[in-house]
Scaffold this motif. Structure first.
Motif, PDB file in Angstrom:
ATOM      1  N   PRO A 256     -28.909  40.333  27.648  1.00 31.61           N
ATOM      2  CA  PRO A 256     -28.920  38.916  27.639  1.00 31.61           C
ATOM      3  C   PRO A 256     -27.893  38.365  26.236  1.00 31.61           C
ATOM      4  CG  PRO A 256     -30.982  39.705  28.059  1.00 31.61           C
ATOM      5  CD  PRO A 256     -30.171  41.002  28.036  1.00 31.61           C
ATOM      6  N   ASP A 257     -28.186  39.167  25.155  1.00 32.18           N
ATOM      7  CA  ASP A 257     -27.451  38.723  23.885  1.00 32.18           C
ATOM      8  C   ASP A 257     -25.961  38.879  24.083  1.00 32.18           C
ATOM      9  OD1 ASP A 257     -29.779  38.270  22.592  1.00 32.18           O
ATOM     10  OD2 ASP A 257     -29.613  39.989  21.202  1.00 32.18           O
ATOM     11  N   GLU A 258     -25.547  39.982  24.809  1.00 31.46           N
ATOM     12  CA  GLU A 258     -23.942  39.878  25.044  1.00 31.46           C
ATOM     13  C   GLU A 258     -23.618  38.685  26.001  1.00 31.46           C
ATOM     14  OE1 GLU A 258     -22.745  44.166  25.964  1.00 31.46           O
ATOM     15  OE2 GLU A 258     -24.864  44.087  26.530  1.00 31.46           O
TER      16      GLU A 258
ATOM     17  N   HIS B  31     -19.190  39.716  22.199  1.00 32.69           N
ATOM     18  CA  HIS B  31     -20.185  40.645  21.930  1.00 32.69           C
ATOM     19  C   HIS B  31     -19.689  42.147  22.103  1.00 32.69           C
ATOM     20  CE1 HIS B  31     -23.984  42.635  21.405  1.00 32.69           C
ATOM     21  NE2 HIS B  31     -24.422  41.863  20.846  1.00 32.69           N
ATOM     22  N   ALA B  32     -19.378  42.876  21.254  1.00 34.61           N
ATOM     23  CA  ALA B  32     -18.863  44.382  21.201  1.00 34.61           C
ATOM     24  C   ALA B  32     -19.730  45.254  21.325  1.00 34.61           C
ATOM     25  CB  ALA B  32     -18.020  44.371  19.904  1.00 34.61           C
ATOM     26  N   PHE B  33     -21.096  45.025  21.503  1.00 34.34           N
ATOM     27  CA  PHE B  33     -22.048  46.186  21.813  1.00 34.34           C
ATOM     28  C   PHE B  33     -22.540  46.924  20.929  1.00 34.34           C
ATOM     29  CE2 PHE B  33     -23.809  49.953  24.080  1.00 34.34           C
ATOM     30  CZ  PHE B  33     -24.834  49.113  24.617  1.00 34.34           C
ATOM     31  N   SER B  34     -21.438  47.832  20.314  1.00 37.92           N
ATOM     32  CA  SER B  34     -21.415  48.644  19.070  1.00 37.92           C
ATOM     33  C   SER B  34     -20.335  48.960  18.389  1.00 37.92           C
ATOM     34  CB  SER B  34     -22.342  49.897  19.619  1.00 37.92           C
ATOM     35  OG  SER B  34     -21.272  50.785  20.400  1.00 37.92           O
TER      36      SER B  34
ATOM     37  N   GLY C  94     -17.044  48.898  20.707  1.00 43.66           N
ATOM     38  CA  GLY C  94     -16.260  47.837  20.005  1.00 43.66           C
ATOM     39  C   GLY C  94     -14.735  48.036  19.478  1.00 43.66           C
ATOM     40  N   LYS C  95     -14.428  49.362  19.562  1.00 43.50           N
ATOM     41  CA  LYS C  95     -13.228  49.787  19.059  1.00 43.50           C
ATOM     42  C   LYS C  95     -12.386  49.542  20.145  1.00 43.50           C
ATOM     43  CE  LYS C  95     -13.413  54.753  20.433  1.00 43.50           C
ATOM     44  NZ  LYS C  95     -13.552  56.028  20.024  1.00 43.50           N
ATOM     45  N   TRP C  96     -12.696  49.337  21.240  1.00 38.97           N
ATOM     46  CA  TRP C  96     -11.792  49.002  22.557  1.00 38.97           C
ATOM     47  C   TRP C  96     -11.574  47.840  22.592  1.00 38.97           C
ATOM     48  CZ3 TRP C  96      -9.974  53.242  24.776  1.00 38.97           C
ATOM     49  CH2 TRP C  96     -10.510  54.443  24.540  1.00 38.97           C
TER      50      TRP C  96
ATOM     51  N   VAL D  77     -13.178  37.704  18.218  1.00 35.77           N
ATOM     52  CA  VAL D  77     -13.910  38.092  17.050  1.00 35.77           C
ATOM     53  C   VAL D  77     -14.947  38.939  17.465  1.00 35.77           C
ATOM     54  CG1 VAL D  77     -15.250  36.854  15.219  1.00 35.77           C
ATOM     55  CG2 VAL D  77     -13.307  35.928  16.044  1.00 35.77           C
ATOM     56  N   LYS D  78     -15.225  39.989  17.034  1.00 37.85           N
ATOM     57  CA  LYS D  78     -16.169  40.808  17.395  1.00 37.85           C
ATOM     58  C   LYS D  78     -17.696  40.436  16.669  1.00 37.85           C
ATOM     59  CE  LYS D  78     -13.263  44.764  17.649  1.00 37.85           C
ATOM     60  NZ  LYS D  78     -12.771  46.223  17.082  1.00 37.85           N
TER      61      LYS D  78
END
Length: 154
Positions: free
Chosen positions: A45-47, A134-137, A141-143, A148-149
């Protein structure tokens, strides 16, 4: 040159985690005008609240319920595209759909990260365009190379 290397790396990542039981659709194919796909977001949900594809239906991952899809998309011949951050969780959800008899299920290659990396628009919880993703982690997120992450809403 770096785009080529990034694509090779993404291909290797997906090869490592996915079984390829579900065919991929590229972000370019999905972005083509007049495509009539049902788009499902298989993230948390947050993502989804931070960023999602236009008209995507949130179905979740941890709390995914196939009954929701059976009610939302009763025609098992409808074309469905499932996405997540990169295309790993979405393969799992896509397989569940396929196992229930859905015949035209596709996994979005590279997920919402690849979508944003190709400058396609994403939308926030007010359905307004946003650059936040939302870059998850940090690991995943490096991908994400553009936008804006965001890692946490709190």
């Amino acid at each position: 040159m770096s785009t080529c290397m990034a694509q090779d790396s993404l291909a290797n990542l997906l090869k490592r985690y996915n079984t390829k039981h579900i065919p991929y659709i590229t972000v370019q194919e999905l972005a083509m005008p007049k495509t009539n796909y049902k788009i499902l977001d298989a993230r948390e949900p947050d993502e989804y609240l931070v960023s999602h594809l236009k008209n995507a239906v949130f179905v979740g991952y941890k709390d995914f319920k196939i009954e929701t899809i059976l009610n939302e998309i009763p025609n098992k011949n409808d074309t469905i595209v499932v996405y997540c951050s990169l295309g790993i969780r979405s393969e799992t959800i896509s397989k569940k759909l396929q196992d229930k008899g859905y015949t035209a299920v596709y996994n979005l290659y590279g997920g919402i990260f690849e979508w944003k990396n190709n400058d396609f628009p994403v939308y926030n919880q007010q359905n307004k365009k946003t650059d936040s993703i939302h870059a998850f982690s940090k690991m995943w997120g490096k991908w994400l190379n553009k936008g804006v992450k965001v890692y946490d809403l709190n």
